[in-house]
Every structure is written in structure tokens, then in C-alpha cells.
Scaffold this motif. Structure first.
Motif: not given
Length: 181
Positions: A124-125, A127-130, A133, A136
Motif C-alpha cells: 500500500d505504501e 504504491e501510494n507514495t512510491r 518509510s 514500514t
């Protein structure tokens, strides 16, 4: 996105296409279907690509329920009914809970056991933020290890490629497949 299949199985196959069909039929898939039909237009690419998928599906370092989780997330994001319908039963058989499958299907919040949440959050991260963190990445690393993190990311890329090909080709979905809303 409906309409006729744009890239059905060719009525005649070249020698390279026949060799590609033989390669896929002799592997764990056992047949040419779904995304491999339009990909057959480039038989050398199809063969190489399907071997990547063969590794990710059948020989990956991550648990099968996590592989299926990733596939369902990608299928949902791309509105890809063929992949959803093919993999939802495989996800259940691999032990992915119906609650998790329903949450993905319905676009709900990340849920499930710790391993599922860690991998879902990574996908999810990314794909959404490219990007990812540190927290994560660390959670996914602690769950599936460094090989697993790489294979999760590669699974996202591989199934995104298949989804794009099938969406563009309008690959038909078998009537008995479960579909996305």
C-alpha cells in the motif's frame, strides 16, 4: 472497459509461439490461459516473464498466503477481474482469511494477522507514495526478511504488468470466476 477480446489466441502460431506454449504447458501452470494469451504476441517476452511469475508463485521465499495477498491487492487496484477470480480461491486455499479478502475487495482498511498487515502495508505504501518509510520497511523486513521484501516488491511489479496487459487486451474472464464489485 468492456468489449471484445483485442488479443485472442492467434489462429495459427509461429514456431516461436508454439515453443512458448510448450514451455508454459510443461510447467506448473499446465496450460496457456489468461495473460499469457495476449503476451504470446511476443513469445520470447512471454516465456521470460512467465518464468518470473513461476518463481514468484511457486518458489518464492514468502508464504503462499502472502503471495496471494499481494496478487489480490494488485488485482483490486487495477480492477482486474481475471486475476481476482483466478487468485481469490487460491488465497483462501493458502489460508488467507475471508475477512482479509473481503477487506481488499471492498477497499477497506488494512486488517488481518501481523504478517498480513506488514506485507499489505508495504504494498500500500509503496504504491501510494512510491517509497517506504523506515517503520514500514522494518516491519516487512522483520516479517519476511530481505529476500521476502524483494520478492513482495517483484510480485507487485509482475502482477501489475499482467493486469495492464489484460486490461488493454480485454482478456475475457471465465463466467464462473468471482468478480470485483
Amino acid at each position: 472497459m468492456g468489449g471484445p477480446d483485442r488479443l485472442p489466441l492467434p489462429s495459427t502460431l509461429t514456431a516461436d509461439q508454439r515453443a512458448a506454449v510448450e514451455k508454459i504447458e510443461s510447467g506448473p501452470r499446465g496450460a496457456l490461459f489468461g495473460p499469457f494469451v495476449p503476451l504470446l504476441r511476443s513469445p520470447h517476452l512471454m516465456t521470460r516473464l512467465q518464468l518470473v511469475g513461476e518463481h514468484l508463485r511457486f518458489d518464492a521465499a514468502i508464504a503462499p498466503h502472502l503471495t496471494e495477498l499481494v496478487i489480490l491487492i494488485v488485482a483490486r487496484r487495477w480492477g482486474q477481474d481475471f486475476e481476482w477470480g483466478h487468485h481469490a480461491p487460491l488465497a483462501r486455499a493458502a489460508g488467507l482469511g475471508d475477512d482479509v479478502i473481503a477487506a481488499i475487495r471492498d477497499g477497506a482498511d488494512i486488517t488481518g494477522p501481523d504478517d498480513v498487515r506488514a506485507v499489505w502495508r508495504l504494498v500500500d505504501e509503496l504504491e501510494n507514495t512510491r517509497a517506504l518509510s523506515d517503520s514500514t520497511f522494518a516491519s516487512a523486513l522483520g516479517t519476511v526478511g530481505d529476500t521476502g521484501v524483494v520478492e513482495v516488491i517483484a510480485t507487485v511489479g509482475y502482477y501489475t504488468t499482467l493486469a495492464m496487459v489484460m486490461n488493454a487486451a480485454r482478456t475475457p474472464v471465465p463466467h464462473d470466476y468471482e468478480r470485483l464489485p
